[in-house]
Design a protein around this motif. Structure first.
Motif, short mmCIF file in Angstrom:
data_model
loop_
_atom_site.label_atom_id
_atom_site.label_comp_id
_atom_site.label_asym_id
_atom_site.label_seq_id
_atom_site.Cartn_x
_atom_site.Cartn_y
_atom_site.Cartn_z
N UNK A 55 7.08 -7.47 -10.37
CA UNK A 55 5.19 -7.68 -9.77
C UNK A 55 5.76 -8.46 -8.78
N UNK A 56 7.29 -9.91 -9.10
CA UNK A 56 7.48 -10.87 -8.59
C UNK A 56 8.90 -11.24 -8.02
N UNK A 57 9.43 -10.72 -7.43
CA UNK A 57 10.70 -10.70 -7.65
C UNK A 57 11.13 -11.86 -7.26
N UNK A 58 12.69 -12.54 -7.44
CA UNK A 58 13.20 -13.49 -6.59
C UNK A 58 12.73 -14.23 -5.73
N UNK A 59 12.57 -13.37 -4.83
CA UNK A 59 12.59 -13.58 -3.06
C UNK A 59 11.31 -14.00 -3.07
N UNK A 60 10.50 -13.63 -4.01
CA UNK A 60 9.47 -14.05 -3.95
C UNK A 60 8.59 -12.49 -3.20
N UNK A 61 6.69 -12.45 -3.79
CA UNK A 61 6.48 -11.23 -3.26
C UNK A 61 6.65 -9.89 -2.46
N UNK A 62 6.57 -8.90 -2.41
CA UNK A 62 6.57 -7.62 -2.11
C UNK A 62 5.03 -7.22 -1.90
N UNK A 63 4.01 -7.50 -0.60
CA UNK A 63 3.53 -7.07 -0.72
C UNK A 63 2.96 -5.35 0.35
N UNK A 64 3.78 -5.02 0.42
CA UNK A 64 3.81 -4.00 0.78
C UNK A 64 3.93 -3.00 -0.38
N UNK A 65 5.04 -3.61 -1.45
CA UNK A 65 5.34 -2.89 -2.40
C UNK A 65 4.10 -2.72 -3.67
N UNK A 66 3.84 -3.88 -3.72
CA UNK A 66 2.38 -3.97 -4.20
C UNK A 66 1.30 -3.26 -3.94
N UNK A 67 1.16 -2.87 -2.74
CA UNK A 67 -0.04 -1.97 -2.54
C UNK A 67 0.51 -0.66 -2.58
N UNK A 68 1.74 -0.45 -2.53
CA UNK A 68 1.62 0.90 -2.60
C UNK A 68 1.95 1.32 -4.01
N UNK A 69 2.12 0.63 -4.34
CA UNK A 69 2.25 0.54 -6.71
C UNK A 69 0.81 1.09 -7.58
N UNK A 70 -0.24 -0.26 -6.80
CA UNK A 70 -1.80 0.23 -6.01
C UNK A 70 -1.60 1.03 -6.09
#
Length: 229
Positions: free
Chosen positions: A15-30
């Motif tokens: 959800x929250x990798x070390x280097x910060x949010x990956x918004x495109x991934x979170x949208x795809x996961x959703x």
């Protein structure tokens, strides 16, 4: 319509990798989860603390003396915060409260339930195992940042071999151990492993960032990862 409840133990670092949010991934996961909801599936997403948890724990240890329970409570509160974020991601599709007691069944018409940490002494992996027992699910999927369980730490041993299948006793004796440490990074929580073995559960461990593999797993198809049973 399938009407099955799928239990996913989602690592905080997904959800929250070390280097910060990956918004495109979170949208795809959703989108992936909601596409399965449209087919009739229900989900319980158990959200971990990940790297964020360990940052708080490591900082706190440099400032004051803390017990293992203290460190676990820091981790638990981190999982709750991460879980709230995920609940807002799914908005109207998710039950309005974060579940922190995995032994109590929730009655809701919502297709998605979000859960977080419960008590000191183990990670959210054990909460996922207990939720699976509460909801009479015989399997769950652990989404982490590794594709397979290895017979040795691949970061230290280049010759480490990936394991596509392994039994619980071997996993506990040779890989994850039998004791819990706050912030411990292991393919699966040793306390959760003990319970999963006792309950006769099947657990799939796979890279949660590879959503095609996640889709295969939750649809009951063969996937790239490790099956423990």
């Amino acid at each position: 319509m399938r009407k099955k409840t799928k239990i996913l133990s989602v690592g905080g670092s997904i959800i929250i990798p070390k280097n910060g949010f990956n918004i495109p991934f979170l949208k795809e996961f959703k989108s992936l989860i909601l596409s399965q909801v449209k087919k009739g599936d229900k989900f319980i997403l158990v959200i971990g603390g990940g790297a964020t948890c360990r940052k708080y724990q490591n900082a706190a240890k440099q400032i004051t003396s803390l017990t293992d329970d203290d460190l676990d409570w820091i981790g638990i509160h981190t999982t709750i915060y991460n879980a709230q974020f995920v609940r807002y991601m799914f908005k109207d599709f998710a039950y309005k409260h974060i579940i922190t007691d995995p032994t109590k069944k929730v009655r809701t018409s919502k297709p998605i339930i979000i859960a977080a940490g419960w008590k000191p002494g183990f990670s959210t992996d054990r909460d996922a195992v207990l939720l699976a027992q509460t909801y009479n699910a015989k399997e769950l999927y652990n989404l982490s940042n590794i594709s397979y369980v290895y017979d040795k730490d691949p970061n230290i041993h280049p010759e480490a071999k990936k394991l596509e299948h392994i039994d619980w006793q071997t996993l506990r004796d040779e890989i994850v151990g039998h004791d819990w440490e706050p912030g411990k990074s292991a393919p699966f929580d040793p306390i959760a492993s003990k319970d999963a073995q006792k309950f006769g559960m099947k657990v799939g461990i796979l890279d949660g960032t590879k959503l095609e593999e996640v889709k295969k797993a939750i649809e009951g198809q063969p996937f790239r990862g490790t099956v423990v049973q």
